[in-house]
Write a protein that holds these residues in place. Structure first.
Motif, PDB file in Angstrom:
ATOM      1  N   ASN A 105     -68.630 -31.090 -30.473  1.00 32.86           N
ATOM      2  CA  ASN A 105     -69.092 -30.041 -31.402  1.00 32.86           C
ATOM      3  C   ASN A 105     -67.917 -29.373 -32.093  1.00 32.86           C
ATOM      4  OD1 ASN A 105     -71.743 -30.532 -30.769  1.00 32.86           O
ATOM      5  ND2 ASN A 105     -71.852 -28.957 -29.178  1.00 32.86           N
ATOM      6  N   ASP A 108     -66.668 -31.643 -34.789  1.00 34.89           N
ATOM      7  CA  ASP A 108     -67.591 -31.610 -35.941  1.00 34.89           C
ATOM      8  C   ASP A 108     -67.367 -30.349 -36.780  1.00 34.89           C
ATOM      9  OD1 ASP A 108     -68.677 -33.988 -35.207  1.00 34.89           O
ATOM     10  OD2 ASP A 108     -70.483 -33.145 -34.272  1.00 34.89           O
ATOM     11  N   GLU A 109     -67.207 -29.233 -36.090  1.00 34.22           N
ATOM     12  CA  GLU A 109     -66.994 -27.962 -36.831  1.00 34.22           C
ATOM     13  C   GLU A 109     -65.680 -27.982 -37.602  1.00 34.22           C
ATOM     14  OE1 GLU A 109     -67.396 -24.760 -33.968  1.00 34.22           O
ATOM     15  OE2 GLU A 109     -69.470 -25.408 -33.569  1.00 34.22           O
ATOM     16  N   ILE A 111     -64.236 -30.568 -38.812  1.00 38.64           N
ATOM     17  CA  ILE A 111     -64.389 -31.470 -39.971  1.00 38.64           C
ATOM     18  C   ILE A 111     -65.172 -30.744 -41.068  1.00 38.64           C
ATOM     19  CG2 ILE A 111     -65.432 -33.635 -40.804  1.00 38.64           C
ATOM     20  CD1 ILE A 111     -65.009 -34.730 -37.904  1.00 38.64           C
ATOM     21  N   GLU A 112     -66.273 -30.118 -40.658  1.00 40.49           N
ATOM     22  CA  GLU A 112     -67.144 -29.454 -41.630  1.00 40.49           C
ATOM     23  C   GLU A 112     -66.415 -28.325 -42.365  1.00 40.49           C
ATOM     24  OE1 GLU A 112     -71.560 -27.685 -41.280  1.00 40.49           O
ATOM     25  OE2 GLU A 112     -71.026 -29.341 -39.969  1.00 40.49           O
ATOM     26  N   SER A 113     -65.614 -27.588 -41.621  1.00 39.76           N
ATOM     27  CA  SER A 113     -64.907 -26.461 -42.254  1.00 39.76           C
ATOM     28  C   SER A 113     -63.584 -26.908 -42.888  1.00 39.76           C
ATOM     29  CB  SER A 113     -64.648 -25.370 -41.221  1.00 39.76           C
ATOM     30  OG  SER A 113     -63.877 -25.922 -40.154  1.00 39.76           O
ATOM     31  N   GLN A 114     -63.381 -28.210 -42.934  1.00 39.83           N
ATOM     32  CA  GLN A 114     -62.206 -28.827 -43.563  1.00 39.83           C
ATOM     33  C   GLN A 114     -60.876 -28.319 -42.977  1.00 39.83           C
ATOM     34  OE1 GLN A 114     -62.599 -28.604 -47.824  1.00 39.83           O
ATOM     35  NE2 GLN A 114     -64.473 -29.778 -47.794  1.00 39.83           N
TER      36      GLN A 114
END
Ligand SMILES: O=C(O)CCC(=O)C(=O)O
Length: 312
Positions: A105, A108-109, A111-114
């Motif tokens: 998780n 993933d976070e 990656i999502e928040s770059q």
């Protein structure tokens, strides 16, 4: 022109000059080994020719005597005890599903928040340890790190983390010592953690038990030593071809590390290993690699002849 600058040792030395805080610890070690070098100087295995301090050997007696050793299952203890002979150890079920899910998780976070990017053919997330407390917690797992200290007969200090998500490295057989080199040799250790089940079709790691006892194949093994001003001009593919031809000379068994979520493979600095092809692209390949250097060794990168930036 860019290729020329990339081979010019001076370019790296200028970069090193501005990294005094992370490199100055080496000056004490250079002095210890009688090397006339500054913290920003280039360094390679050629500098150690003629020195005979021996290699670092895993300290299995100290490992067995550590109370943390008893926290591992019988099978893991057996595997750790064989590290010297085989060059690897398997620790099954080390991390719980909850611990692994928390790391997945967190990745993933990021990656999502770059906050992290995929690099090296879009496969690797480097240094997530510097971005997430959850990832860091796994990387600094106390019983595991205690075992690593004994396996490098000193203090294992985390150098880097690499996270894979969609694909594995699919990297050809290599020894990590070409990338992360030490003097004395043997002061590096690799830890590979399955962050999901890894089977034959989603790019398992392969390795050759016992291959850590072969000579360390460094720049001189593929004519890549360069000169006092320039790095060698060979390509990484030349190194891979050399390793392949060496492997043909020895009858070593190839093994795949098919793993369950939470399992760990630990490998010796000179164990030959790589990543298998990822055949089923419908599957992900979540995993994390950690590389630790032994604190009192000179740590550097043989190909670029740069001292390693250590964040102590
Ligand atoms: O996970 C993989 O595919 C292999 C990683 C590897 O060879 C390494 O980090 O040295």
């Amino acid at each position: 022109m860019i290729e020329f600058i990339k081979r010019l040792k001076l370019s790296y030395q200028v970069y090193n000059f501005f990294k005094k805080k992370d490199l100055q610890h080496n000056e004490k070690l250079y002095k210890k080994y009688g090397l006339n070098k500054k913290y920003y100087s280039s360094i390679s295995s050629k500098d150690f020719e003629g020195l005979s301090n021996g290699n670092i050997e895993p300290n299995i007696e100290r490992l067995k005597a550590d109370p943390a050793f008893q926290q591992f299952s019988q099978a893991s203890q057996q595997s750790l005890k064989q590290f010297n002979e085989l060059g690897y150890a398997v620790i099954k079920d080390h991390f719980s599903v909850a611990q692994v899910d928390a790391v997945n998780n967190a990745i993933d976070e990021l990656i999502e928040s770059q906050q992290v990017k995929f690099r090296y053919n879009n496969k690797k997330i480097m240094f997530a340890i510097h971005k997430s407390e959850v990832v860091r917690k796994m990387a600094y797992d106390v019983p595991l790190q205690k075992m690593l200290h004994h396996l490098v007969d000193g203090e294992a200090v985390l150098f880097q983390s690499i996270n894979f998500v969609h694909e594995g490295s699919e990297q050809k057989t290599h020894s990590d010592t070409l990338h992360m080199t030490t003097y004395p040799l043997g002061g590096l250790i690799g830890v590979w953690i399955a962050l999901e089940d890894i089977e034959e079709d989603n790019g398992p790691v392969h390795y050759y038990p016992g291959s850590h006892k072969l000579p360390y194949f460094l720049n001189s093994a593929f004519d890549n030593e360069g000169s006092s001003l320039m790095l060698g001009e060979k390509k990484y593919a030349d190194y891979e071809a050399m390793i392949e031809s060496k492997l043909n000379n020895y009858s070593l068994e190839k093994k795949l590390f098919t793993a369950k979520k939470g399992d760990i493979l630990i490998w010796h600095a000179n164990l030959l290993h790589g990543g298998e092809a990822h055949l089923n692209k419908l599957k992900t390949r979540k995993s994390m690699v950690l590389h630790f250097f032994e604190r009192d060794s000179i740590c550097y990168h043989e190909v670029t002849q740069r001292p390693a930036i250590m964040k102590y």
